[in-house]
Design a protein around this motif. Structure first.
Motif, PDB file in Angstrom:
ATOM      1  N   LEU A   1     -11.735  -1.726  -6.386  1.00  0.00           N
ATOM      2  CA  LEU A   1     -10.459  -2.421  -6.301  1.00  0.00           C
ATOM      3  C   LEU A   1      -9.338  -1.490  -5.853  1.00  0.00           C
ATOM      4  CD1 LEU A   1      -8.539  -4.856  -6.944  1.00  0.00           C
ATOM      5  CD2 LEU A   1      -8.416  -3.957  -9.286  1.00  0.00           C
ATOM      6  N   LEU A   2      -9.310  -0.266  -6.391  1.00  0.00           N
ATOM      7  CA  LEU A   2      -8.179   0.631  -6.173  1.00  0.00           C
ATOM      8  C   LEU A   2      -8.339   1.522  -4.944  1.00  0.00           C
ATOM      9  CD1 LEU A   2      -7.612   1.650  -9.891  1.00  0.00           C
ATOM     10  CD2 LEU A   2      -6.314  -0.003  -8.554  1.00  0.00           C
TER      11      LEU A   2
ATOM     12  N   LEU B   1       0.994   1.290 -12.230  1.00  0.00           N
ATOM     13  CA  LEU B   1       1.810   0.132 -12.588  1.00  0.00           C
ATOM     14  C   LEU B   1       3.229   0.242 -12.045  1.00  0.00           C
ATOM     15  CD1 LEU B   1       0.700  -0.308 -16.327  1.00  0.00           C
ATOM     16  CD2 LEU B   1      -0.329  -1.276 -14.263  1.00  0.00           C
ATOM     17  N   ARG B   2       3.430   1.062 -11.008  1.00  0.00           N
ATOM     18  CA  ARG B   2       4.788   1.352 -10.542  1.00  0.00           C
ATOM     19  C   ARG B   2       5.514   0.148  -9.949  1.00  0.00           C
ATOM     20  NH1 ARG B   2       1.522   4.232  -6.657  1.00  0.00           N
ATOM     21  NH2 ARG B   2       1.643   3.348  -4.558  1.00  0.00           N
ATOM     22  N   ASP B   3       4.806  -0.892  -9.558  1.00  0.00           N
ATOM     23  CA  ASP B   3       5.460  -2.056  -8.961  1.00  0.00           C
ATOM     24  C   ASP B   3       5.907  -3.085  -9.994  1.00  0.00           C
ATOM     25  OD1 ASP B   3       5.288  -1.129  -6.355  1.00  0.00           O
ATOM     26  OD2 ASP B   3       3.271  -1.931  -6.082  1.00  0.00           O
ATOM     27  N   ASN B   4       5.726  -2.767 -11.278  1.00  0.00           N
ATOM     28  CA  ASN B   4       6.170  -3.682 -12.343  1.00  0.00           C
ATOM     29  C   ASN B   4       7.570  -3.291 -12.820  1.00  0.00           C
ATOM     30  OD1 ASN B   4       3.556  -5.298 -13.208  1.00  0.00           O
ATOM     31  ND2 ASN B   4       2.935  -3.188 -12.836  1.00  0.00           N
ATOM     32  N   PRO B   5       8.397  -4.270 -13.170  1.00  0.00           N
ATOM     33  CA  PRO B   5       9.721  -3.945 -13.726  1.00  0.00           C
ATOM     34  C   PRO B   5       9.582  -3.132 -15.012  1.00  0.00           C
ATOM     35  CG  PRO B   5       9.563  -6.283 -13.166  1.00  0.00           C
ATOM     36  CD  PRO B   5       8.182  -5.728 -13.044  1.00  0.00           C
TER      37      PRO B   5
ATOM     38  N   LEU C   1       1.061  -6.000 -12.046  1.00  0.00           N
ATOM     39  CA  LEU C   1       0.800  -5.578 -10.668  1.00  0.00           C
ATOM     40  C   LEU C   1       0.172  -4.195 -10.708  1.00  0.00           C
ATOM     41  CD1 LEU C   1       4.143  -6.686  -8.979  1.00  0.00           C
ATOM     42  CD2 LEU C   1       1.902  -7.716  -8.610  1.00  0.00           C
ATOM     43  N   VAL C   2      -1.005  -4.062 -10.107  1.00  0.00           N
ATOM     44  CA  VAL C   2      -1.726  -2.787 -10.073  1.00  0.00           C
ATOM     45  C   VAL C   2      -1.764  -2.311  -8.621  1.00  0.00           C
ATOM     46  CG1 VAL C   2      -3.883  -1.617 -10.611  1.00  0.00           C
ATOM     47  CG2 VAL C   2      -3.105  -3.498 -12.062  1.00  0.00           C
ATOM     48  N   THR C   3      -1.281  -1.102  -8.372  1.00  0.00           N
ATOM     49  CA  THR C   3      -1.135  -0.594  -7.009  1.00  0.00           C
ATOM     50  C   THR C   3      -2.347   0.238  -6.612  1.00  0.00           C
ATOM     51  OG1 THR C   3       1.252  -0.516  -7.351  1.00  0.00           O
ATOM     52  CG2 THR C   3       0.394   0.672  -5.448  1.00  0.00           C
TER      53      THR C   3
ATOM     54  N   ARG D   1      -0.973  -1.347  -1.779  1.00  0.00           N
ATOM     55  CA  ARG D   1      -0.990  -2.793  -1.970  1.00  0.00           C
ATOM     56  C   ARG D   1      -0.949  -3.113  -3.457  1.00  0.00           C
ATOM     57  NH1 ARG D   1      -6.397  -3.764   1.451  1.00  0.00           N
ATOM     58  NH2 ARG D   1      -7.001  -2.306  -0.196  1.00  0.00           N
ATOM     59  N   SER D   2      -0.174  -4.125  -3.799  1.00  0.00           N
ATOM     60  CA  SER D   2      -0.054  -4.538  -5.202  1.00  0.00           C
ATOM     61  C   SER D   2      -0.989  -5.709  -5.463  1.00  0.00           C
ATOM     62  CB  SER D   2       1.384  -4.932  -5.521  1.00  0.00           C
ATOM     63  OG  SER D   2       2.233  -3.813  -5.445  1.00  0.00           O
ATOM     64  N   HIS D   3      -1.848  -5.551  -6.451  1.00  0.00           N
ATOM     65  CA  HIS D   3      -2.788  -6.603  -6.824  1.00  0.00           C
ATOM     66  C   HIS D   3      -2.323  -7.215  -8.146  1.00  0.00           C
ATOM     67  CE1 HIS D   3      -5.903  -5.213  -3.919  1.00  0.00           C
ATOM     68  NE2 HIS D   3      -5.300  -4.064  -4.122  1.00  0.00           N
TER      69      HIS D   3
END
Length: 425
Positions: free
Chosen positions: A172-173, A189-193, A215-217, A222-224
């Motif tokens: 996945l990653l 998790l950097r794309d999460n608030p 969201l997992v980068t 890409r954010s999944h």
């Protein structure tokens, strides 16, 4: 005894499938997540305690009695995914009445033939597990997480770096092993608030576990969007976070890459036509006509939200919904409205319903040929009251980063909607 399942003589492929199920070395089951009913599709008994093992899937109390304490939370989470019609797999240990430990594997998936059901198998894998233990002693964490089909990450609690990842997580990653070992939870998790991450850490502090969407980068940026289950564990004096992921959407939708601009009002449309509408259906049909030519939107759906009654009341217009009555009910649990409120979404966009894991998508949209939709919530003083859903029979029809379709008409639409509803009261 397992439930009997009819196998019509007029469908030979069903006979073949039924015979195949009888040959499988495990208990094949189907769960109707709407009516909360389970049907056993073969007569296999996983052990002399077959009745007791089958009850693990039926009686919520049984897992607490027979599954070893260390595996109960993982089983419970997997069972939740089954009830949400999501793919899942987990291994767990059962203590028999004679005190012996046996290993089982539970696997489930959405039933492709029954949109409101999950289908799966419960296998006795004791021989497999005992072979591993005889060869290597007690299974290492790397062996244990590789028995799980879903992506699993083990993160050190002290410095939040990745300790181990199973094959599904590495796929996945897209990170190589060296880079993955240097990653931190903050990187992934950097794309999460920050507010969402605070809730995660708060949950872990007060209850040792947390579950929700994150969201997992990946290595390509890409954010999944994944359903995540995070559990604090201790192993050989290491304090770790066991993170299980279940992928939600395709990467295009998760990343928010613009697909196309959402529709504005057709130039020749007059808002005055809405003021002449006398019913909700007429109003929705008028709004549908406001779309420009060559619009991908084929239908509109209005969902009225009654959270206290656990109901959403749905009215649709357009060919996919022509045969449906007005105000037909669906459970609030598993609905679009629940997702919007639970994750505080300004709107809810699905780029491809066939990849969805929401119960309402399989119960309502997919059977009617809806491939993508844009759902816009509306609030009143009492909270979330309406959700207006623009539906398309083509995938990727709506841009999640653009304003909602026909946004210029929303205020007038709601005013006329409440006028039409007041007539019905």
């Amino acid at each position: 005894m397992p439930d009997s399942t009819s196998k019509p003589n007029s469908h030979p492929e069903e006979k073949i499938l039924a015979n195949y199920f009888e040959e499988l070395p495990g208990i094949v089951w189907r769960i109707d997540v709407v009516s909360n009913e389970i049907t056993f599709l073969n007569k296999h008994a996983a052990s002399p305690e077959g009745e007791r093992i089958r009850a693990v899937l039926q009686n919520p109390q049984i897992p607490q009695e027979v599954i070893v304490p260390e595996d109960r939370e993982q089983f419970r989470y997997s069972h939740q995914l089954i009830r949400s019609r999501r793919r899942t797999a987990c291994s767990f240990r059962v203590r028999t009445e004679t005190g012996r430990i046996k290993w089982y594997k539970l696997m489930g998936m959405p039933d492709p033939a029954h949109p409101r059901c999950s289908l799966g198998i419960l296998l006795n894998i004791s021989d497999h597990a005992e072979t591993i233990m005889k060869a290597t002693g007690s299974p290492q964490l790397s062996d244990k997480i590789d028995m799980v089909d879903q992506p699993v990450l083990l993160v050190r609690f002290m410095d939040r770096t990745v300790h181990l990842a199973n094959q599904a997580a590495r796929q996945l990653l897209s990170y190589d092993d060296n880079t993955l070992s240097r990653l931190t939870l903050q990187d992934l998790l950097r794309d999460n608030p920050d507010t969402d991450l605070y809730q995660v850490y708060e949950g872990l502090i007060f209850s040792d576990h947390w579950n929700g969407d994150l969201l997992v980068t990946d290595a390509l940026g890409r954010s999944h969007l994944c359903a995540a289950r995070i559990q604090a564990i201790s192993r050989q004096e290491d304090n770790l976070l066991w993170i299980t992921l279940s992928h939600h959407n395709n990467c295009t939708a998760c990343k928010g890459v613009p697909v196309r601009g959402n529709e504005t009002v057709a130039p020749r449309f007059s808002g005055a036509s809405m003021r002449r509408c006398a019913s909700v259906k007429t109003l929705l049909k008028t709004l549908l006509r406001a779309l420009p030519e060559k619009s991908p939107t084929n239908a509109l759906l209005l969902s009225r939200i009654f959270i206290d009654e656990n109901v959403v009341s749905v009215t649709g217009v357009g060919t996919p919904f022509d045969k449906d009555p007005e105000d037909f009910a669906h459970p609030y649990e598993g609905s679009i409205a629940e997702s919007i409120l639970r994750f505080n979404q300004p709107n809810h966009v699905v780029a491809e319903t066939s990849k969805s894991i929401k119960a309402i998508d399989w119960a309502l949209f997919i059977p009617r040929g809806i491939r993508s939709y844009f759902a816009q919530p509306f609030y009143t003083d009492s909270g979330l009251t309406y959700v207006l859903i623009f539906c398309s029979t083509e995938p990727d029809s709506y841009d999640p980063d653009s304003e909602a379709p026909l946004k210029g008409l929303h205020q007038e639409f709601i005013a006329n909607l409440e006028r039409c509803l007041a007539k019905k009261r």
